[in-house]
Motif scaffolding. Structure first.
Motif, PDB file in Angstrom:
ATOM      1  N   TYR A   5      38.354  38.663  39.090  1.00 26.37           N
ATOM      2  CA  TYR A   5      36.962  38.402  38.810  1.00 26.37           C
ATOM      3  C   TYR A   5      35.948  39.523  39.185  1.00 26.37           C
ATOM      4  O   TYR A   5      35.083  40.172  38.598  1.00 26.37           O
ATOM      5  CB  TYR A   5      36.223  37.192  39.415  1.00 26.37           C
ATOM      6  CG  TYR A   5      34.748  36.948  39.412  1.00 26.37           C
ATOM      7  CD1 TYR A   5      34.151  36.744  38.376  1.00 26.37           C
ATOM      8  CD2 TYR A   5      33.962  37.018  40.608  1.00 26.37           C
ATOM      9  CE1 TYR A   5      32.733  36.301  38.274  1.00 26.37           C
ATOM     10  CE2 TYR A   5      32.659  36.899  40.605  1.00 26.37           C
ATOM     11  CZ  TYR A   5      31.873  36.791  39.396  1.00 26.37           C
ATOM     12  OH  TYR A   5      30.702  36.674  39.588  1.00 26.37           O
ATOM     13  N   MET A  48      27.576  36.421  32.909  1.00 26.33           N
ATOM     14  CA  MET A  48      27.503  34.924  33.236  1.00 26.33           C
ATOM     15  C   MET A  48      28.756  34.146  32.491  1.00 26.33           C
ATOM     16  O   MET A  48      29.208  32.973  32.883  1.00 26.33           O
ATOM     17  CB  MET A  48      26.076  34.399  32.904  1.00 26.33           C
ATOM     18  CG  MET A  48      25.059  34.731  33.418  1.00 26.33           C
ATOM     19  SD  MET A  48      24.901  34.061  35.090  1.00 26.33           S
ATOM     20  CE  MET A  48      25.112  32.353  34.891  1.00 26.33           C
ATOM     21  N   LEU A  53      31.335  34.637  35.180  1.00 28.41           N
ATOM     22  CA  LEU A  53      31.173  33.910  36.213  1.00 28.41           C
ATOM     23  C   LEU A  53      31.595  32.259  35.820  1.00 28.41           C
ATOM     24  O   LEU A  53      32.272  31.511  36.686  1.00 28.41           O
ATOM     25  CB  LEU A  53      29.920  33.851  36.611  1.00 28.41           C
ATOM     26  CG  LEU A  53      29.296  32.884  37.836  1.00 28.41           C
ATOM     27  CD1 LEU A  53      30.071  33.225  39.055  1.00 28.41           C
ATOM     28  CD2 LEU A  53      27.699  33.067  38.234  1.00 28.41           C
TER      29      LEU A  53
END
Length: 422
Positions: free
Chosen positions: A204, A328, A331
């Motif tokens: 990530y 987003m 995420l």
């Protein structure tokens, strides 16, 4: 993504790579990560030395009943790495002197037993523990556990139950934990769980880091009009391809160094007979290959989108309004992965592993922790690869138009129309 056989793509790739690898921030972060990963091999030994240096706890027992001190010492057998007891029990005659010792730090706690008879207070509950405020720490829990064991042993002896019989009664049942479908189970699952957790979070962070690096590179060269000058001799799509591949190669370089440090750390840990909770068996070649595949496809997907959208803006501040939703999405993929790691074959993990924006992390975790069939992994990464191809195609169209746009801040709807019009 442009013609990779085109010499211009390789020239831009090499230029981007050389420029980025020479930056102080990349060198410091890479070197720091390398050293920390390699140093983790010595973390258990360092912790042992710290524990041995700080010493264990000393608990004073005021006017102990006959046999209580020895009984507690037997019930608290845990030792520090240097062989000293973690909890030292000392008998004292004066309660006032012992309380002063607690206040002065000579003792970590004070055990006051009342009643008469051999260790009778442990059975009757007539025992109190005095400590220095604000927290008693874990010592009170260890003392209570030891006293509970002593009390249980006393009651069994009074009931005519011998020590051997009592040991047989309280012997734990043997239970082998085994997962269906070939997935990890028991201690193997715990080791793999934490390994996957670290790798998913690393995935990530690096996709965000290097995806944003592509965006910043595109915006910087557009704002300085370098892109316009280069467009006279290099196709915009080749410019974008060179940037994405150059930054991606930089990321793989960093991964390669960290991977070498990780393997070295695990080898050293195994040779020393200690480690951080997992060994070389938890890091199989298949795990490394699947992780790198997840990174490459995930990076190409998000870097293409971020690079294409970044070409519409001349300032990074303006790009945040349209790039934010993309971040987003990434995420959301991380959160879905974390929530589904404890149930890798559940509905959330299964659905998330087929959504291309989430699958680089979700399918990697599911494949490592669950009983995922080979065709499921193949289908997930095929869908991801197809989405990467579509994202590259759309980004190339955006880049060709966006690098010549100045002034106006386009919306997502306008960006979509640019892709459709080409």
């Amino acid at each position: 993504m442009g013609d990779v056989k085109n010499g211009n793509v390789w020239l831009i790739l090499a230029r981007e790579y050389r420029q980025r690898i020479r930056t102080r921030s990349f060198q410091v972060i890479t070197a720091l990560g390398f050293v920390l990963i390699l140093a983790s091999a010595f973390a258990p030994a360092v912790l042992d030395r710290v524990q041995s240096a700080t010493g264990g706890s000393t608990v004073a027992v005021v006017q102990p009943e006959p046999g209580l001190v020895e009984t507690l010492r037997t019930a608290l057998p845990e030792e520090l790495p240097n062989g000293e007891p973690r909890t030292e029990i000392q008998a004292v005659d004066s309660r006032n002197a012992a309380e002063s010792g607690v206040e002065n730090g000579d003792y970590d706690g004070l055990l006051i037993s009342q009643g008469s008879g051999s260790t009778r207070s442990a059975q009757s509950g007539e025992t109190s523990y005095v400590y220095r405020a604000p927290q008693p720490g874990a010592e009170a829990d260890r003392i209570q556990e030891a006293l509970s064991g002593v009390a249980a042993e006393q009651r069994l002896q009074e009931a005519g139950v011998s020590g051997e019989e009592a040991a047989g009664v309280f012997a734990p049942a043997q239970l082998e934990v085994e997962a269906t479908g070939g997935g990890p189970s028991g201690e193997e699952f715990q080791a793999t769980y934490w390994l996957v957790y670290v790798l998913v979070f690393l995935l990530y962070m690096t996709v965000i880091q290097y995806g944003n690096m592509v965006t910043m590179s595109v915006i910087t060269e557009k704002s300085s009009r370098i892109t316009e000058m280069m467009s006279a001799s290099v196709r915009p799509v080749d410019q974008m391809a060179g940037k994405i591949l150059g930054v991606g190669l930089l990321a793989l370089t960093q991964y390669g160094l960290w991977l070498a440090a990780g393997i070295g750390s695990l080898v050293i840990g195994r040779a020393r007979g200690d480690g951080l909770g997992f060994g070389l068996d938890a890091v199989s070649p298949a795990t490394i290959v699947l992780f790198l595949l997840s990174f490459v496809l995930g990076y190409l997907l998000y870097a293409s989108i971020l690079g294409g959208l970044g070409s519409l803006f001349s300032r990074m501040e303006d790009a945040q309004q349209i790039i934010g939703p993309v971040i987003m999405l990434l995420l959301a993929g991380l959160l879905i992965t974390i929530f589904s790691m404890s149930s890798p074959d559940g509905a959330l993990a299964t659905v998330g592993s087929y959504v291309p924006f989430f699958s680089p992390m979700v399918m990697f975790a599911r494949a490592e922790l669950g009983s995922t069939a080979g065709w499921e992994i193949a289908l997930s990464y095929t869908l991801l690869a197809a989405t990467v191809a579509a994202a590259v195609w759309a980004a190339a169209r955006l880049y060709r138009t966006g690098t010549l746009m100045y002034g106006k801040k386009p919306s997502l709807a306008e960006a979509a129309r640019m892709v459709l019009r080409g």
